[in-house]
Design a protein around this motif. Sequence first.
Motif, short mmCIF file in Angstrom:
data_model
loop_
_atom_site.label_atom_id
_atom_site.label_comp_id
_atom_site.label_asym_id
_atom_site.label_seq_id
_atom_site.Cartn_x
_atom_site.Cartn_y
_atom_site.Cartn_z
N HIS A 149 0.85 -1.19 0.00
CA HIS A 149 0.00 0.00 0.00
C HIS A 149 0.89 1.25 0.00
CE1 HIS A 149 -3.39 2.54 0.59
NE2 HIS A 149 -3.07 2.87 1.83
N CYS A 150 0.62 2.16 -0.95
CA CYS A 150 1.43 3.37 -1.14
C CYS A 150 2.87 3.05 -1.55
CB CYS A 150 1.43 4.25 0.11
SG CYS A 150 -0.17 4.97 0.47
N ALA A 151 3.12 1.80 -1.98
CA ALA A 151 4.45 1.38 -2.44
C ALA A 151 5.53 1.65 -1.39
CB ALA A 151 4.81 2.04 -3.77
N VAL A 152 5.19 1.47 -0.11
CA VAL A 152 6.16 1.76 0.95
C VAL A 152 7.34 0.80 0.87
CG1 VAL A 152 4.40 2.72 2.47
CG2 VAL A 152 4.96 0.29 2.61
N TRP A 153 8.47 1.24 1.40
CA TRP A 153 9.72 0.49 1.29
C TRP A 153 10.44 0.54 2.62
CZ3 TRP A 153 10.42 -2.90 -2.23
CH2 TRP A 153 11.68 -3.40 -2.57
N LYS A 154 11.48 -0.30 2.73
CA LYS A 154 12.31 -0.30 3.93
C LYS A 154 13.76 -0.53 3.52
CE LYS A 154 13.21 -2.75 8.29
NZ LYS A 154 13.46 -1.54 9.09
N GLY A 155 14.66 0.34 3.96
CA GLY A 155 16.07 0.16 3.70
C GLY A 155 16.40 0.15 2.23
N PRO A 162 13.04 -7.27 -0.09
CA PRO A 162 13.31 -8.45 -0.93
C PRO A 162 13.95 -9.60 -0.16
CG PRO A 162 13.89 -6.46 -2.10
CD PRO A 162 13.53 -6.03 -0.71
N ARG A 163 14.83 -9.30 0.79
CA ARG A 163 15.40 -10.39 1.60
C ARG A 163 14.30 -11.11 2.37
NH1 ARG A 163 19.88 -6.84 2.98
NH2 ARG A 163 18.79 -6.34 4.92
N LEU A 164 13.36 -10.34 2.92
CA LEU A 164 12.26 -10.94 3.67
C LEU A 164 11.35 -11.74 2.74
CD1 LEU A 164 10.62 -11.36 6.23
CD2 LEU A 164 9.53 -9.13 5.83
N TYR A 165 11.05 -11.17 1.55
CA TYR A 165 10.19 -11.89 0.60
C TYR A 165 10.83 -13.22 0.21
CZ TYR A 165 8.00 -7.29 -0.08
OH TYR A 165 7.38 -6.08 0.10
N ALA A 166 12.15 -13.22 -0.03
CA ALA A 166 12.83 -14.46 -0.39
C ALA A 166 12.71 -15.49 0.74
CB ALA A 166 14.30 -14.17 -0.71
N GLU A 167 12.84 -15.03 1.96
CA GLU A 167 12.70 -15.92 3.12
C GLU A 167 11.31 -16.54 3.18
OE1 GLU A 167 12.08 -15.38 7.91
OE2 GLU A 167 13.45 -13.99 6.90
N LEU A 168 10.29 -15.74 2.85
CA LEU A 168 8.90 -16.19 2.97
C LEU A 168 8.39 -16.92 1.74
CD1 LEU A 168 7.40 -13.00 4.69
CD2 LEU A 168 8.01 -15.17 5.78
N ARG A 174 12.53 -5.37 -17.41
CA ARG A 174 12.76 -6.82 -17.40
C ARG A 174 12.92 -7.32 -15.96
NH1 ARG A 174 13.41 -8.85 -21.86
NH2 ARG A 174 14.41 -7.12 -22.93
N PRO A 175 12.43 -8.51 -15.65
CA PRO A 175 12.59 -9.03 -14.29
C PRO A 175 14.02 -9.47 -14.03
CG PRO A 175 11.58 -10.71 -15.68
CD PRO A 175 11.70 -9.47 -16.52
N MET A 176 14.55 -9.11 -12.87
CA MET A 176 15.88 -9.56 -12.46
C MET A 176 15.93 -9.60 -10.95
SD MET A 176 19.58 -8.10 -13.75
CE MET A 176 19.79 -6.83 -12.51
N ARG A 177 16.73 -10.48 -10.40
CA ARG A 177 16.83 -10.57 -8.95
C ARG A 177 17.43 -9.29 -8.36
NH1 ARG A 177 17.76 -15.88 -10.45
NH2 ARG A 177 16.63 -17.48 -9.25
N PHE A 178 16.97 -8.96 -7.17
CA PHE A 178 17.59 -7.88 -6.42
C PHE A 178 19.01 -8.28 -6.04
CE2 PHE A 178 13.12 -6.93 -5.75
CZ PHE A 178 13.08 -5.53 -5.70
N VAL A 179 19.87 -7.27 -5.83
CA VAL A 179 21.23 -7.53 -5.37
C VAL A 179 21.56 -6.54 -4.26
CG1 VAL A 179 22.20 -6.06 -7.19
CG2 VAL A 179 23.64 -7.77 -6.06
N ASP A 180 22.16 -7.03 -3.19
CA ASP A 180 22.52 -6.17 -2.07
C ASP A 180 23.75 -5.34 -2.43
OD1 ASP A 180 22.43 -5.02 0.43
OD2 ASP A 180 22.23 -6.93 1.51
N SER A 181 24.05 -4.33 -1.62
CA SER A 181 25.16 -3.43 -1.91
C SER A 181 26.51 -4.14 -1.84
CB SER A 181 25.14 -2.23 -0.97
OG SER A 181 25.13 -2.66 0.38
N ILE A 183 19.80 -11.76 -4.24
CA ILE A 183 18.66 -12.13 -3.40
C ILE A 183 17.64 -12.86 -4.26
CG2 ILE A 183 16.79 -11.21 -1.97
CD1 ILE A 183 18.70 -8.79 -1.44
N ASP A 184 17.11 -13.93 -3.76
CA ASP A 184 16.21 -14.78 -4.55
C ASP A 184 14.79 -14.23 -4.59
OD1 ASP A 184 15.50 -16.85 -6.19
OD2 ASP A 184 15.16 -18.27 -4.57
N CYS A 185 14.68 -13.01 -5.06
CA CYS A 185 13.38 -12.37 -5.29
C CYS A 185 13.56 -11.43 -6.47
CB CYS A 185 12.92 -11.60 -4.05
SG CYS A 185 11.36 -10.71 -4.26
N PHE A 186 12.65 -11.49 -7.44
CA PHE A 186 12.79 -10.72 -8.66
C PHE A 186 12.16 -9.33 -8.51
CE2 PHE A 186 13.34 -15.01 -10.12
CZ PHE A 186 14.27 -14.90 -11.15
#
Length: 447
Positions: free
Chosen positions: A222-228, A233-239, A263-270, A275-278
């Motif tokens: 909702h409202c496209a909120v984000w964290k960090g 994405p790390r949490l989504y991959a876990e779940l 195009r879909p691609m996995r997230f990558v940390d700094s 991360i296993d979430c696209f």
Amino acid sequence: PDGAVTAASLYADSRTPTSFPAVVDFPYGRGRVVVFSYDLAHAVSLIRQGDPGRVGGHGSGAGEPYRMQDLVIGYADPDCWHLPQADIHAMLLGNALNEVAPAPHPRLWYYPTPDIRSVLVLDSDDDWSALEHFEALLDAVEAHGGHITIYLMSGTTRGTVATPERVAAWRERGHSFGIHHDAFDPAYDGEDQEEVLEDVVRRDVADFLERYGTIPATNRNHCAVWKGYVDLPRLYAELGIDMDLNAMSVGPSWLSYLTGSARPMRFVDSDGTVIDCFQQATQAFDDLSIKGLLTADPLGQAALTRQVMEDKVTRYFSPLSMLSHPVSFATYSSTYMHRCWESARELGMPLWSAAEWAAFTRARDGAEISGVRWDGPRLRCRVRGSTPQGQLTLLLPVPACDVREARVDEAPTEVTSLEVFGWPSSLVPVPLAAEQSTTREVQVVLR
């Protein structure tokens, strides 16, 4: 070196060239060498995900809440928003591999069949829509031969009219459902959305599994909120959530490539951890920020959207992700949406739900091409995998006119000609099982 060609140059900004090459191609020994003078992988991740040094800021100027867009707006060059910059870097790498390979090397086409050049990915945010709003949207999507994913409100005080019984009936019609995580639920009594968001996601996923019997494949908050930076994405991959669609081309980047990609691609940390979430960016939508445009000039905006589609079908071969709220569709955006969906069908773009797109993305990503070898003019390889559509397609960087025949498990198959990013190519369909992993032997014989 002797014979070197500058394939691309470095620019100080979108208008100011430098004297330095970005990519150099030159002969060496019996082969060729391509040198990138910049970190291509790092560039792609920064363009797509923004600057990790901007975490917690509000670059979009929109104030609260903090969104993924705040990592990009004010960082990415708006003069380039009309271009899928990150995707272009990837295209450049693909062409470099074609250039240096001692023989044409196959890879997988972006879609299951050779005739598909782009897909319209449809999803929807519940946002307290009424039952008649749901039905109007679902009926309209079905009339255009498609499906849609709807994210349901799952807060403790803000519920949804989509009961388990209704969801079961809508699933029978081919639609899918996820969660519209609401970090602004009154139950949190005004707490900072970044502080509560991870708890909201965990609670909502557990509640969704209990009520509807599945873990959602895709997500939009909702409202496209984000964290960090990539906390969510790390949490989504876990779940077990496959794909996030919270990157949206908002404000002046409407219909453009705010994150430089479709195009879909996995997230990558700094630190480079994949991360296993696209990540799947959204370019068209009908929320309140765009209501004025869609009310005053729906056909004009639909014409602009069609131009984006035509570019995708002919140049970039990327999907268009499109969001429509049931309540928005029922009250002000139906004219725009209907015209866009008509254009998609005219251009040969299937209307897939976000969940269908995520399932295909996973299947394509998990497929393998192995045993690649050339015996004179004959290519042999194996394709192993499964896909919901029952087929994947090989992309071979040789002109179709140079292909004498193609076979899959000794059965002749048709070859489709297509220029891919300036490279004459051949598309070879490979049938696979929908659920069980299958191995196919592929042969392509050149003239």
